[in-house]
Scaffold this motif. Structure first.
Motif, PDB file in Angstrom:
ATOM      1  N   GLN A 163      88.272-164.608   7.451  1.00  0.00           N
ATOM      2  CA  GLN A 163      89.292-165.310   6.241  1.00  0.00           C
ATOM      3  C   GLN A 163      88.856-166.523   4.886  1.00  0.00           C
ATOM      4  O   GLN A 163      89.879-166.214   3.717  1.00  0.00           O
ATOM      5  CB  GLN A 163      89.847-166.716   7.343  1.00  0.00           C
ATOM      6  N   SER A 167      89.868-165.872   0.149  1.00  0.00           N
ATOM      7  CA  SER A 167      89.737-166.866  -1.319  1.00  0.00           C
ATOM      8  C   SER A 167      89.100-166.881  -2.144  1.00  0.00           C
ATOM      9  O   SER A 167      88.112-165.460  -2.475  1.00  0.00           O
ATOM     10  CB  SER A 167      90.546-167.858  -0.358  1.00  0.00           C
ATOM     11  N   ASN A 168      89.138-167.526  -2.982  1.00  0.00           N
ATOM     12  CA  ASN A 168      88.199-167.514  -4.541  1.00  0.00           C
ATOM     13  C   ASN A 168      87.407-169.663  -3.822  1.00  0.00           C
ATOM     14  O   ASN A 168      86.258-169.655  -4.803  1.00  0.00           O
ATOM     15  CB  ASN A 168      88.328-167.444  -5.570  1.00  0.00           C
ATOM     16  N   SER A 169      87.470-170.224  -2.343  1.00  0.00           N
ATOM     17  CA  SER A 169      87.493-171.543  -2.442  1.00  0.00           C
ATOM     18  C   SER A 169      85.724-171.318  -2.431  1.00  0.00           C
ATOM     19  O   SER A 169      85.243-170.373  -1.777  1.00  0.00           O
ATOM     20  CB  SER A 169      88.002-171.927  -1.389  1.00  0.00           C
ATOM     21  N   SER A 192      84.046-159.923   0.586  1.00  0.00           N
ATOM     22  CA  SER A 192      85.387-160.543  -0.771  1.00  0.00           C
ATOM     23  C   SER A 192      85.880-159.226  -2.070  1.00  0.00           C
ATOM     24  O   SER A 192      84.889-158.141  -1.700  1.00  0.00           O
ATOM     25  CB  SER A 192      85.038-161.829  -1.522  1.00  0.00           C
ATOM     26  N   ARG A 282      82.201-167.983  -7.953  1.00  0.00           N
ATOM     27  CA  ARG A 282      82.662-168.374  -6.346  1.00  0.00           C
ATOM     28  C   ARG A 282      81.040-168.982  -5.909  1.00  0.00           C
ATOM     29  O   ARG A 282      79.790-168.447  -6.133  1.00  0.00           O
ATOM     30  CB  ARG A 282      82.645-167.061  -5.554  1.00  0.00           C
TER      31      ARG A 282
END
Length: 465
Positions: A163, A167-169, A192, A282
């Protein structure tokens, strides 16, 4: 050797041609110095560092071929591009043999200049990454490795990784030493959209405070005594990819402030430099400490903690998922069996030995189990390994398990007490050698030193160690 393309020297006695190249380079964000003769160019190359040089082949006095030979014999790392007129292809080929990076055939367009510059940037980036990988002693990206297990905790971890990867968080991976935090970070990167881009790692505990800025952000030539050439930092190497900061709790507060700026503004300057560099990478941070407690103690910036803790992931300790141990043992045996030679049989563990492994508290977690299986694959001659052949921390497995389960003391359930006993056993086993003890425990020498200082301050350090 150049690691970026930011500066260029243009050498041409034709003013119109020289101006044409200079304007094309400047439109591409390159700082340009120009000269009309070879003698001035030679002096400039001796005094300054340029990333590229565009050199006209035919000039009065010192011509392009002579400049090229001078650069080669003087070991000047600038990438030379030869400019030649139609009818001198043979000379261009000779120039390439003498070290020219590329050549431009007159007449040429701005697009042709840009193609060569972009190709040089790609080449320089690869050189920087290659240098980084050579310097990263002992670190090999674990391609082909995977997270193994079917327990509830490992299934949740795998679900979280999938999950988060979308994202790029920024991600903060916490867990005890040896739980596979780096593998979690690599899994996030591999799943990713950045998977085809660099995965760059830096162990904050292994870098001296004085070099931390240079390692993260890079430095310019001459920015300090030993800066004999420009160095590209980890943030530039990880551009478009992923940067893993391992053991981030060991980073000093001064560098933490600079890291916070990069996370907020996505820009920085090299040490000794004035150009602002934008970065798109990231960030994944790992730690085996409680960062919230570090914040309360003033050892870690609160604002940086909240910036890092956007997506927290916890790597579970091995003692909390004993049902995964048979799967891990099988995977490690398959990996390390090649160390036994072509004709050696593949080892297996008896049911009693496997049950003993599942009872053992594993203070070193998966890393400790991995090291044990590798040792067995190398040293054991038979096919089945019994429980009596499983040495754990210098003791047989039954004795080690009994030591952790003897008596009803509450200390057996205390993680700090188990950690304390394990560290002292490692020190005794190595005769007090801290570096070897840290290797056995799977922690950094700095972490071990901090633990020992704590034990001394609380009078928990035996006099014989």
């Amino acid at each position: 050797m150049i690691t970026t393309v930011e500066t260029a020297l243009v050498i041409d006695d034709d003013a119109l041609m020289r101006e044409f190249i200079v304007e094309t380079l400047r439109r591409n964000g390159i700082a340009v110095t120009e000269t009309s003769n070879g003698l001035d160019a030679k002096r400039m190359l001796e005094e300054r560092q340029f990333d590229m040089a565009f050199i006209d082949l035919k000039m009065p006095g010192l011509d392009g071929m002579q400049i090229l030979k001078f650069m080669k014999t003087s070991h000047i790392g600038t990438l030379p591009v030869i400019i030649t007129a139609f009818g001198t292809v043979e000379k261009a080929v000779e120039a390439m043999r003498n070290g020219a990076y590329d050549f431009l055939m007159k007449p040429f367009s701005p697009e042709q200049v840009e193609i060569i510059v972009n190709r040089a940037k790609d080449w320089a980036g690869l050189q920087a990454q290659n240098t980084y990988l050579k310097e990263e002693l002992g670190w090999i990206l674990p391609h082909g490795r995977q997270m193994v297990g079917q327990s509830a905790s490992i299934c949740k971890l795998m679900k979280d990784v999938k999950q988060v990867a979308a994202s790029n968080s920024t991600v903060l991976v916490t867990g005890e030493s040896g739980t596979g935090k780096e593998l979690v970070a690599l899994a996030i990167h591999s799943l990713s959209e950045r998977s085809s881009q660099p995965f760059i790692r830096m162990n904050c505990a292994a870098v001296p405070d004085a070099l931390m800025d240079s390692e993260l952000f890079g430095h310019e030539k001459g920015s300090f005594t030993s800066a004999v050439t420009r160095r590209i930092g980890r943030f530039e190497l990880a551009h478009h990819g992923t940067l893993l900061l391992d053991e981030i709790s060991e980073m000093n507060v001064g560098v933490q402030a600079k890291l916070l700026r990069v996370l907020q503004e996505h820009e920085f300057e090299r040490v000794g430099g004035s150009n602002t560099i934008h970065t798109d990478c990231r960030l994944i941070a790992t730690t085996n400490r409680n960062l919230k407690e570090q914040v309360d103690k003033g050892a870690f910036r609160q604002d940086l903690y909240y910036r890092l803790n956007v997506v927290p992931i916890v790597a579970p300790p091995l003692r909390d998922r004993p049902e995964d141990i048979p799967l891990l043992v099988k995977a490690f045996i398959q990996r390390f069996s090649q160390n036994r030679g072509k004709n050696a049989p593949v080892i297996s563990l008896s049911d009693e030995a496997m049950a003993g492994l599942q009872r053992y508290p594993w203070p070193g977690n998966v890393r400790e189990l991995e090291n044990l299986i590798e040792r067995l694959c190398v040293m054991e001659q038979g096919t089945e390994v019994g429980i009596e052949k499983l040495p754990m921390d210098g003791h047989s497995l039954p004795a080690a398990v009994a030591a952790e389960s003897d008596g009803p003391s509450d200390a057996m359930f205390s993680i700090p007490d188990i950690e304390h006993r394990t560290i002292l056993r490692a020190l005794k086993a190595t005769g007090g050698n801290r570096r070897r003890s840290a290797e056995l425990l799977g922690i950094s020498i700095r972490t071990l030193r901090n633990k020992l200082n704590l034990y001394r301050a609380t009078s928990r350090m035996p006099e014989d160690i």
